[in-house]
Design an enzyme around this catalytic site. Structure first.
Site, PDB file in Angstrom:
ATOM      1  N   PRO A 146       0.828  -1.206   0.000  1.00  0.00           N
ATOM      2  CA  PRO A 146       0.000   0.000   0.000  1.00  0.00           C
ATOM      3  C   PRO A 146       0.858   1.249   0.000  1.00  0.00           C
ATOM      4  O   PRO A 146       1.888   1.300   0.668  1.00  0.00           O
ATOM      5  CB  PRO A 146      -0.766  -0.093   1.313  1.00  0.00           C
ATOM      6  CG  PRO A 146      -0.713  -1.494   1.696  1.00  0.00           C
ATOM      7  CD  PRO A 146       0.525  -2.089   1.117  1.00  0.00           C
ATOM      8  N   CYS A 147       0.421   2.224  -0.764  1.00  0.00           N
ATOM      9  CA  CYS A 147       1.268   3.395  -0.945  1.00  0.00           C
ATOM     10  C   CYS A 147       0.777   4.608  -0.180  1.00  0.00           C
ATOM     11  O   CYS A 147       1.405   5.648  -0.234  1.00  0.00           O
ATOM     12  CB  CYS A 147       1.351   3.716  -2.428  1.00  0.00           C
ATOM     13  SG  CYS A 147      -0.262   3.943  -3.174  1.00  0.00           S
ATOM     14  N   GLN A 148      -0.326   4.495   0.572  1.00  0.00           N
ATOM     15  CA  GLN A 148      -0.862   5.696   1.226  1.00  0.00           C
ATOM     16  C   GLN A 148       0.206   6.423   2.036  1.00  0.00           C
ATOM     17  O   GLN A 148       0.319   7.629   1.994  1.00  0.00           O
ATOM     18  CB  GLN A 148      -2.032   5.359   2.160  1.00  0.00           C
ATOM     19  CG  GLN A 148      -3.287   4.985   1.441  1.00  0.00           C
ATOM     20  CD  GLN A 148      -3.356   3.498   1.178  1.00  0.00           C
ATOM     21  OE1 GLN A 148      -2.337   2.805   1.156  1.00  0.00           O
ATOM     22  NE2 GLN A 148      -4.546   2.997   0.975  1.00  0.00           N
ATOM     23  N   PHE A 150       3.300   6.521   1.613  1.00  0.00           N
ATOM     24  CA  PHE A 150       4.331   7.118   0.764  1.00  0.00           C
ATOM     25  C   PHE A 150       3.752   8.155  -0.201  1.00  0.00           C
ATOM     26  O   PHE A 150       4.448   8.985  -0.703  1.00  0.00           O
ATOM     27  CB  PHE A 150       4.959   6.031  -0.116  1.00  0.00           C
ATOM     28  CG  PHE A 150       5.728   4.991   0.640  1.00  0.00           C
ATOM     29  CD1 PHE A 150       6.636   5.357   1.605  1.00  0.00           C
ATOM     30  CD2 PHE A 150       5.558   3.651   0.354  1.00  0.00           C
ATOM     31  CE1 PHE A 150       7.378   4.397   2.290  1.00  0.00           C
ATOM     32  CE2 PHE A 150       6.284   2.690   1.018  1.00  0.00           C
ATOM     33  CZ  PHE A 150       7.188   3.057   1.990  1.00  0.00           C
ATOM     34  N   SER A 151       2.460   8.040  -0.442  1.00  0.00           N
ATOM     35  CA  SER A 151       1.878   8.727  -1.593  1.00  0.00           C
ATOM     36  C   SER A 151       1.813  10.237  -1.430  1.00  0.00           C
ATOM     37  O   SER A 151       1.613  10.749  -0.339  1.00  0.00           O
ATOM     38  CB  SER A 151       0.472   8.191  -1.801  1.00  0.00           C
ATOM     39  OG  SER A 151      -0.191   8.967  -2.754  1.00  0.00           O
TER      40      SER A 151
END
Ligand code: SAM
Length: 423
Positions: A146-148, A150-151
């Site tokens: 999941p990239c949340q 990092f996003s």
């Protein structure tokens, strides 16, 4: 001497018209519940049978000799679909989302789907058990943690514990020692915390003996009708020097696939009041582009093409927005009350779509005053029409928006294959 023919009592005549009692193991009931539609167990068994029979007709060989792939944080499995299409043998997808797993399982041939919470690193042992029981040696580990955390789109917290989820991939690599690891994420990850996040990922895999390469790939360059950039870390377990050859772009701005070429053959849904989830529609025309031809090559009808109800006010406003523009192009008196920069974005028919997200209602069809359907978003993501999404509509939008476009995955997978073949 053995004789040909069926054993007595096993032919069609012996079962025709008869009722059977069959014993179903608890674990099979769980799988039936999870993966097959139906209001009763009998209906679910029938769906399961239909599914099995359909698979036989598809004559999908069990690819014993091809390179094996395990997909962690698989979601619907866009990335591993790309590997499948490049000739890899995808053996397992892992996620903790039931709807995504159902979609994964239904669209990845013989691959299994396993529900695991990858926060709990001891769960990684279950992957080894699975592969050992099936006597599978893993060649490639892929995953899009999941990239949340990092996003750029989400809140960037250095300590967001979701950032640590990628380490489930490190643990898996340590345990299974696949020859290649592919970790996908948003490009923002590469510059996050002044490059510390990127370096940590590289160091973690390096300490296991992987030679790491990183590159951002731009989806339209690989035939995807959508502006989407994704970062790929590719690790190769090798003692020597090796530079991974990332795929070379084969389209440029002058010949990118555009929105019209991507979806103009799908029903407009103008005046459609049927919002039921399982409705299947006919195509509204023959394919009008090579891309549409490709998307339809295994499909004769349209799934996941359900309209969304909008307020009259929204319909009126979006009809006033020119193609490719957003609410900022409205007369000043209509520009108030919008929260997002991209509110009321209307796609441009002659350009690729904007980046498909997990279901915000801010992007609209280039021609019709509504947001794109799940199927239209799937087309912008390069999922073929026989790739069917399960779960409620919100879950389906999320699966599509989360995915690596299969065509981009395939371009990368071909390079991984070349690498393995040259070993
Ligand atoms: C960005 S998506 C992956 C998309 C996928 N690579 C594709 O191409 O379709 C991330 C996935 O991680 C899953 N996930 C998040 N936290 C998880 C956890 N703790 N354990 C297992 N899966 C998790 C989510 O359900 C989601 O499907």
């Amino acid at each position: 001497m053995s004789r040909g023919g069926k054993r007595p009592g096993t032919g069609r005549k012996s079962i025709e018209g008869k009722e059977y009692r069959i014993k179903i193991e608890d674990s099979q009931i769980e799988q039936l519940e999870l993966f097959f539609e139906g209001n009763t167990v009998s209906e679910k068994i029938r769906t399961c049978l239909d599914y099995g029979i359909k698979k036989i007709h598809e004559k999908q060989p069990i690819m014993k000799d091809s390179y094996t792939v395990l997909d962690l944080f698989s979601g619907a499995g866009g990335l591993s679909k790309g590997f499948m299409d490049a000739g890899f043998n995808v053996v397992l997808g892992v996620d903790f989302d039931d709807a995504a797993l159902k979609t994964f399982k239904a669209n990845h041939g013989h691959a299994e789907a396993m529900k695991l919470d990858l926060f709990n690193h001891s769960n990684v042992n279950k992957l080894k058990e699975f592969l050992d029981i099936k006597d599978i040696k893993l060649d490639v580990l892929v995953g899009g943690p999941p990239c949340q955390g990092f996003s750029l789109a989400g809140k960037r917290e250095e300590l967001d514990e979701r950032n640590l989820l990628y380490s489930a991939m490190v643990k898996t690599a340590e345990l299974l020692k696949p020859k290649v690891v592919v970790l996908e994420n948003v490009p923002g990850l590469l510059t996050l915390y002044k490059g510390k996040a990127k370096q940590q990922i590289i160091n973690d895999f390096k300490s296991l003996g992987y030679k790491m390469d990183v590159q951002v790939l731009y989806a339209p360059n690989y035939g995807v009708p959508q502006i989407r950039k994704r970062a790929f870390f590719v690790g190769i377990l090798t003692e020597g020097e090796y530079n991974f050859n990332f795929p070379i772009p084969y389209l440029d701005e002058n010949n990118y696939i555009n929105c019209e070429q991507a979806v103009s053959d799908l029903p407009s849904l103008a005046g459609c009041e049927d919002y039921s989830l399982n409705v299947v529609r006919d195509y509204s025309s023959k394919p009008k582009s090579d891309y549409q031809q490709m998307m339809r090559s295994n499909s004769i009808e349209v799934y996941n093409h359900i309209p969304t109800r909008h307020e009259e006010k929204t319909i009126k406003l979006i009809s006033m927005v020119p193609e490719g523009k957003n609410y900022k192009a409205l007369p000043p008196e209509f520009q108030t009350g919008f929260k997002y920069n991209e509110s009321l974005t209307r796609y441009h028919s002659k350009k690729p779509s904007r980046t498909i997200d997990t279901g915000h209602r801010t992007h609209f069809h280039y021609k019709w005053p509504r947001i794109p359907t799940v199927r239209e978003n799937a087309r912008f993501q390069s999922f073929p029409d026989d790739f069917i999404f399960y779960g409620n509509k919100q879950q389906q939008y999320k699966q599509v928006g989360n995915a690596v476009p299969p065509l981009l995955g395939k371009a990368l997978a071909k390079q991984v294959k070349e690498l393995l073949e040259n070993e």
